[in-house]
Design a protein around this motif. Sequence first.
Motif, short mmCIF file in Angstrom:
data_model
loop_
_atom_site.label_atom_id
_atom_site.label_comp_id
_atom_site.label_asym_id
_atom_site.label_seq_id
_atom_site.Cartn_x
_atom_site.Cartn_y
_atom_site.Cartn_z
N ALA A 50 -6.34 38.40 6.04
CA ALA A 50 -5.10 38.09 5.34
C ALA A 50 -5.33 37.14 4.16
CB ALA A 50 -4.10 37.46 6.30
N LYS A 51 -4.51 37.31 3.14
CA LYS A 51 -4.44 36.33 2.06
C LYS A 51 -3.40 35.30 2.51
CE LYS A 51 -4.16 35.68 -2.82
NZ LYS A 51 -4.22 36.25 -4.14
N VAL A 52 -3.79 34.03 2.52
CA VAL A 52 -2.94 32.97 3.07
C VAL A 52 -2.27 32.22 1.92
CG1 VAL A 52 -2.91 30.92 4.53
CG2 VAL A 52 -4.50 32.79 5.05
N TYR A 53 -0.95 32.01 2.09
CA TYR A 53 -0.14 31.34 1.08
C TYR A 53 0.64 30.18 1.71
CZ TYR A 53 -0.44 35.56 -1.87
OH TYR A 53 -0.87 36.60 -2.63
N PRO A 54 1.00 29.18 0.89
CA PRO A 54 2.01 28.24 1.36
C PRO A 54 3.29 29.04 1.62
CG PRO A 54 0.96 27.44 -0.66
CD PRO A 54 0.51 28.86 -0.44
N ALA A 55 4.05 28.68 2.64
CA ALA A 55 5.24 29.45 3.03
C ALA A 55 6.18 29.72 1.86
CB ALA A 55 5.98 28.74 4.15
N GLU A 56 6.37 28.74 0.99
CA GLU A 56 7.31 28.91 -0.13
C GLU A 56 6.79 29.87 -1.20
OE1 GLU A 56 4.76 25.31 -1.00
OE2 GLU A 56 5.87 26.01 0.75
N LYS A 57 5.52 30.21 -1.18
CA LYS A 57 4.94 31.13 -2.16
C LYS A 57 4.83 32.56 -1.64
CE LYS A 57 3.74 27.94 -5.22
NZ LYS A 57 4.19 27.86 -6.56
N LEU A 58 5.10 32.76 -0.37
CA LEU A 58 4.98 34.09 0.24
C LEU A 58 6.12 34.98 -0.24
CD1 LEU A 58 2.98 35.30 2.33
CD2 LEU A 58 4.70 34.85 4.05
N PRO A 59 5.82 36.20 -0.70
CA PRO A 59 6.90 37.09 -1.14
C PRO A 59 7.92 37.33 -0.02
CG PRO A 59 4.77 37.94 -1.82
CD PRO A 59 4.50 36.78 -0.90
N PRO A 60 9.20 37.50 -0.37
CA PRO A 60 10.25 37.60 0.65
C PRO A 60 10.23 38.88 1.49
CG PRO A 60 11.15 37.96 -1.53
CD PRO A 60 9.72 37.54 -1.72
N ASP A 61 9.51 39.91 1.07
CA ASP A 61 9.49 41.16 1.83
C ASP A 61 8.28 41.29 2.74
OD1 ASP A 61 7.64 41.51 -0.22
OD2 ASP A 61 8.25 43.58 -0.64
N VAL A 62 7.61 40.16 3.02
CA VAL A 62 6.44 40.15 3.89
C VAL A 62 6.86 39.78 5.31
CG1 VAL A 62 4.24 38.98 4.36
CG2 VAL A 62 4.84 39.62 2.02
N VAL A 63 6.32 40.49 6.30
CA VAL A 63 6.62 40.22 7.71
C VAL A 63 5.94 38.92 8.14
CG1 VAL A 63 6.43 41.07 10.08
CG2 VAL A 63 6.80 42.69 8.20
N THR A 64 6.76 37.99 8.61
CA THR A 64 6.26 36.71 9.12
C THR A 64 6.79 36.51 10.54
OG1 THR A 64 8.21 35.48 8.37
CG2 THR A 64 6.35 35.67 6.81
N LEU A 65 6.30 35.50 11.21
CA LEU A 65 6.90 35.14 12.49
C LEU A 65 8.35 34.77 12.23
CD1 LEU A 65 4.02 33.08 14.07
CD2 LEU A 65 5.03 35.14 15.01
N GLY A 66 9.24 35.30 13.04
CA GLY A 66 10.67 35.06 12.87
C GLY A 66 11.38 36.13 12.06
N SER A 67 10.62 36.98 11.36
CA SER A 67 11.23 38.04 10.55
C SER A 67 11.89 39.09 11.44
CB SER A 67 10.17 38.78 9.72
OG SER A 67 9.63 37.97 8.73
N VAL A 68 12.98 39.66 10.92
CA VAL A 68 13.56 40.85 11.52
C VAL A 68 12.99 42.02 10.70
CG1 VAL A 68 15.66 42.16 11.96
CG2 VAL A 68 15.64 39.67 12.27
N VAL A 69 12.35 42.94 11.39
CA VAL A 69 11.62 44.02 10.75
C VAL A 69 12.16 45.37 11.20
CG1 VAL A 69 9.33 45.02 10.38
CG2 VAL A 69 9.55 42.59 10.90
N SER A 70 12.49 46.21 10.25
CA SER A 70 12.81 47.61 10.56
C SER A 70 11.57 48.42 10.20
CB SER A 70 14.00 48.10 9.73
OG SER A 70 15.16 47.40 10.08
#
Length: 137
Positions: A50-70
Amino acid sequence: MQKAFARPGATKPAIQISETDYELIANHAIRLETRFPEQAKMLFSEIDRAKVYPAEKLPPDVVTLGSVVSYSDDSSGAVRQVRLVVPGEADIEKGQVSIVTPVGVGLIGLKAGQSIDWPCPDGRPRILTILDVTRPA
């Protein structure tokens, strides 16, 4: 749509995770190493590429812990919506899938529109495609 394959030696799609998710996932993988080495190996493999980013720099359409994913499961044609959580919060009845499950590991770090060839628990191949991601506020 970017497709990739989880079979040995095959290319996987690029993934992105936050520094916070990286640390949480690495800690869970370390805890799993003795009792569930294959799950730990899958987690380490995913975060290592993975490419690791500070949370505030991560694009909004990326699946993270806590994301709701369809996502769609091309092997069954099913479309599911789940929230990706840490193991202690997992509850399949509520649609909360743990990061240490095969589906959870396969989804983390992908973004809307990406697909991955990710095996079913019984080893059959399937393609998971991210349709939509809603990140926690």
